[in-house]
Design a protein around this motif. Structure first.
Motif, PDB file in Angstrom:
ATOM      1  N   PRO A  48       2.794   1.905 -25.048  1.00  0.00           N
ATOM      2  CA  PRO A  48       3.284   1.653 -23.687  1.00  0.00           C
ATOM      3  C   PRO A  48       2.192   1.581 -22.631  1.00  0.00           C
ATOM      4  N   GLY A  49       1.272   2.547 -22.631  1.00  0.00           N
ATOM      5  CA  GLY A  49       0.252   2.587 -21.586  1.00  0.00           C
ATOM      6  C   GLY A  49      -0.585   1.323 -21.502  1.00  0.00           C
ATOM      7  N   PRO A  50      -1.300   0.966 -22.562  1.00  0.00           N
ATOM      8  CA  PRO A  50      -2.119  -0.261 -22.515  1.00  0.00           C
ATOM      9  C   PRO A  50      -1.305  -1.517 -22.245  1.00  0.00           C
ATOM     10  N   CYS A  51      -0.086  -1.589 -22.764  1.00  0.00           N
ATOM     11  CA  CYS A  51       0.730  -2.785 -22.558  1.00  0.00           C
ATOM     12  C   CYS A  51       1.176  -2.904 -21.104  1.00  0.00           C
ATOM     13  N   LEU A  52       1.581  -1.796 -20.501  1.00  0.00           N
ATOM     14  CA  LEU A  52       1.976  -1.828 -19.092  1.00  0.00           C
ATOM     15  C   LEU A  52       0.802  -2.195 -18.197  1.00  0.00           C
ATOM     16  N   ARG A  53      -0.368  -1.656 -18.513  1.00  0.00           N
ATOM     17  CA  ARG A  53      -1.551  -1.984 -17.711  1.00  0.00           C
ATOM     18  C   ARG A  53      -1.925  -3.459 -17.857  1.00  0.00           C
ATOM     19  N   ALA A  54      -1.773  -3.987 -19.062  1.00  0.00           N
ATOM     20  CA  ALA A  54      -2.088  -5.399 -19.282  1.00  0.00           C
ATOM     21  C   ALA A  54      -1.136  -6.298 -18.502  1.00  0.00           C
ATOM     22  N   ARG A  55       0.153  -5.984 -18.513  1.00  0.00           N
ATOM     23  CA  ARG A  55       1.113  -6.785 -17.756  1.00  0.00           C
ATOM     24  C   ARG A  55       0.826  -6.717 -16.255  1.00  0.00           C
ATOM     25  N   ALA A  56       0.460  -5.523 -15.778  1.00  0.00           N
ATOM     26  CA  ALA A  56       0.132  -5.378 -14.357  1.00  0.00           C
ATOM     27  C   ALA A  56      -1.105  -6.209 -14.013  1.00  0.00           C
ATOM     28  N   ALA A  57      -2.083  -6.216 -14.904  1.00  0.00           N
ATOM     29  CA  ALA A  57      -3.287  -7.014 -14.675  1.00  0.00           C
ATOM     30  C   ALA A  57      -2.954  -8.505 -14.661  1.00  0.00           C
ATOM     31  N   ALA A  58      -2.042  -8.926 -15.531  1.00  0.00           N
ATOM     32  CA  ALA A  58      -1.638 -10.325 -15.563  1.00  0.00           C
ATOM     33  C   ALA A  58      -0.927 -10.723 -14.270  1.00  0.00           C
ATOM     34  N   MET A  59      -0.116  -9.843 -13.732  1.00  0.00           N
ATOM     35  CA  MET A  59       0.560 -10.140 -12.469  1.00  0.00           C
ATOM     36  C   MET A  59      -0.444 -10.237 -11.328  1.00  0.00           C
ATOM     37  N   ARG A  60      -1.453  -9.375 -11.348  1.00  0.00           N
ATOM     38  CA  ARG A  60      -2.495  -9.461 -10.313  1.00  0.00           C
ATOM     39  C   ARG A  60      -3.253 -10.779 -10.445  1.00  0.00           C
ATOM     40  N   TRP A  61      -3.490 -11.200 -11.673  1.00  0.00           N
ATOM     41  CA  TRP A  61      -4.180 -12.473 -11.906  1.00  0.00           C
ATOM     42  C   TRP A  61      -3.367 -13.624 -11.316  1.00  0.00           C
ATOM     43  N   VAL A  62      -2.050 -13.591 -11.487  1.00  0.00           N
ATOM     44  CA  VAL A  62      -1.185 -14.615 -10.914  1.00  0.00           C
ATOM     45  C   VAL A  62      -1.350 -14.656  -9.396  1.00  0.00           C
ATOM     46  N   LEU A  65      -4.788 -15.501 -21.304  1.00  0.00           N
ATOM     47  CA  LEU A  65      -4.117 -15.110 -22.535  1.00  0.00           C
ATOM     48  C   LEU A  65      -4.061 -13.588 -22.584  1.00  0.00           C
ATOM     49  N   VAL A  66      -2.900 -13.051 -22.898  1.00  0.00           N
ATOM     50  CA  VAL A  66      -2.736 -11.611 -23.079  1.00  0.00           C
ATOM     51  C   VAL A  66      -2.255 -11.413 -24.511  1.00  0.00           C
ATOM     52  N   HIS A  67      -3.030 -10.680 -25.305  1.00  0.00           N
ATOM     53  CA  HIS A  67      -2.712 -10.612 -26.737  1.00  0.00           C
ATOM     54  C   HIS A  67      -3.036  -9.237 -27.300  1.00  0.00           C
ATOM     55  N   GLY A  68      -2.096  -8.684 -28.054  1.00  0.00           N
ATOM     56  CA  GLY A  68      -2.303  -7.400 -28.701  1.00  0.00           C
ATOM     57  C   GLY A  68      -3.166  -7.538 -29.947  1.00  0.00           C
ATOM     58  N   ARG A 113      -9.281 -17.310 -20.182  1.00  0.00           N
ATOM     59  CA  ARG A 113      -9.701 -15.905 -20.259  1.00  0.00           C
ATOM     60  C   ARG A 113      -8.734 -15.164 -21.173  1.00  0.00           C
ATOM     61  N   LEU A 114      -9.267 -14.236 -21.955  1.00  0.00           N
ATOM     62  CA  LEU A 114      -8.432 -13.445 -22.866  1.00  0.00           C
ATOM     63  C   LEU A 114      -8.484 -11.979 -22.469  1.00  0.00           C
ATOM     64  N   LEU A 115      -7.292 -11.399 -22.286  1.00  0.00           N
ATOM     65  CA  LEU A 115      -7.152  -9.963 -22.071  1.00  0.00           C
ATOM     66  C   LEU A 115      -6.590  -9.362 -23.354  1.00  0.00           C
ATOM     67  N   GLU A 116      -7.425  -8.654 -24.089  1.00  0.00           N
ATOM     68  CA  GLU A 116      -6.993  -8.034 -25.344  1.00  0.00           C
ATOM     69  C   GLU A 116      -6.374  -6.671 -25.056  1.00  0.00           C
ATOM     70  N   VAL A 117      -5.267  -6.390 -25.729  1.00  0.00           N
ATOM     71  CA  VAL A 117      -4.566  -5.115 -25.563  1.00  0.00           C
ATOM     72  C   VAL A 117      -4.792  -4.298 -26.835  1.00  0.00           C
ATOM     73  N   PRO A 118      -5.611  -3.256 -26.778  1.00  0.00           N
ATOM     74  CA  PRO A 118      -5.911  -2.473 -27.985  1.00  0.00           C
ATOM     75  C   PRO A 118      -4.644  -1.903 -28.618  1.00  0.00           C
ATOM     76  N   GLY A 119      -4.417  -2.257 -29.886  1.00  0.00           N
ATOM     77  CA  GLY A 119      -3.246  -1.758 -30.602  1.00  0.00           C
ATOM     78  C   GLY A 119      -1.940  -2.383 -30.184  1.00  0.00           C
ATOM     79  N   GLY A 120      -1.984  -3.361 -29.285  1.00  0.00           N
ATOM     80  CA  GLY A 120      -0.750  -3.958 -28.769  1.00  0.00           C
ATOM     81  C   GLY A 120      -0.005  -4.765 -29.813  1.00  0.00           C
ATOM     82  N   ASN A 121       1.334  -4.653 -29.813  1.00  0.00           N
ATOM     83  CA  ASN A 121       2.149  -5.410 -30.761  1.00  0.00           C
ATOM     84  C   ASN A 121       2.504  -6.779 -30.177  1.00  0.00           C
ATOM     85  N   HIS A 122       3.306  -7.532 -30.914  1.00  0.00           N
ATOM     86  CA  HIS A 122       3.614  -8.892 -30.482  1.00  0.00           C
ATOM     87  C   HIS A 122       4.404  -8.918 -29.181  1.00  0.00           C
ATOM     88  N   GLY A 123       5.341  -8.007 -29.041  1.00  0.00           N
ATOM     89  CA  GLY A 123       6.152  -7.974 -27.821  1.00  0.00           C
ATOM     90  C   GLY A 123       5.446  -7.344 -26.640  1.00  0.00           C
TER      91      GLY A 123
END
Length: 248
Positions: free
Chosen positions: A227-241, A188-191, A212-222
């Motif tokens: 930008p920084g934390p959200c891009l890093r979270a998406r990159a981490a999710a792709m690595r998880w895949v 789960l990736v959630h702001g 597993r939950l990956l929390e994105v500090p200050g992240g919005n719904h989309g």
């Protein structure tokens, strides 16, 4: 206006990323005109990622993944962006059935028993429900900003749920309330600042085995801001895949 600009950005970025790739567009995977998909096909894909858009189950489009899909294909994964039937004309479980049908459609390119689901918002909810109700062949699920517990909906959102699911028993259509007997690996990736789907549902779901939950500090719904934390979270999710595909 912002949505239109984002889609233009995704298409432009996607066109650059997919240069030289084999891409099949607007393929019919079912008899309904809304059952369409786009596929980015690498040579001999070793697994597939099925991408499910958001939009509150009543809107949205596969074009939301125009820039993400070629990134998966560049990693050797069959990337498939799906339009599922929307609840305006096709109430639940039509979208769930479409995921099953789309997976079967992948057989000419990839083993349909080696599929991972990636969904945002309503698409994440559909992915989570599919993993619990029809887990055969699923390698894993990534759900971004997904409503894990529909009982947390309030006001107009409850009316939307009535329209989509046609039931007052929202527990029956909430991933957190449906037993995950197969314990499909789930990320789960959630702001933390998501005002559409409160993070409390994701936190509760993350207490279940295999989630597993990956929390994105200050992240919005989309998951576009900040930008920084959200891009890093998406990159981490792709690595998880990639890790899940390599180990299963």
């Amino acid at each position: 206006m912002i949505t239109a600009l984002n889609r233009l950005r995704r298409r432009t970025e996607g066109a650059w990323r997919e240069r030289g790739m084999h891409v099949e567009r607007d393929l019919a995977y079912g008899p309904d005109p809304d059952q369409r998909l786009d596929a980015w096909i690498p040579p001999s894909p070793h697994a597939a990622v099925l991408l499910l858009h958001g939009g509150g189950w009543i809107e949205g489009s596969r074009v939301d993944f125009a820039s993400l899909a070629p990134r998966f294909a560049a990693r050797g994964l069959l990337a498939v962006a799906v339009d599922y039937r929307l609840a305006g004309r096709h109430p639940w479980p039509a979208a769930l059935e479409d995921v099953t049908r789309a997976i079967a459609f992948l057989a000419p390119w990839c083993d349909p028993k080696r599929v991972l689901l990636w969904g945002h918002s309503a698409g994440g909810h559909i992915a989570l429900m599919h993993a619990r109700l029809r887990p055969a062949g699923l390698l894993g699920v990534v759900a971004l900003g997904a409503p894990a517990d529909l009982r947390l909906l309030r006001g107009a959102e409850v009316e939307l749920a009535d329209r989509v699911f046609r039931t007052k028993d929202l527990a029956a259509v909430s991933p957190i309330c449906v037993a995950d007997r197969a314990e499909v690996p789930t990320l789960l990736v959630h702001g933390t600042a998501d005002v559409v789907c409160d993070i409390s549902g994701a936190r509760a779901l993350a207490a279940q085995p295999g989630v597993r939950l990956l929390e994105v500090p200050g992240g919005n719904h989309g998951l576009q801001w900040p930008p920084g934390p959200c891009l890093r979270a998406r990159a981490a999710a792709m690595r998880w895949v990639e890790e899940v595909v390599e180990t299963r």
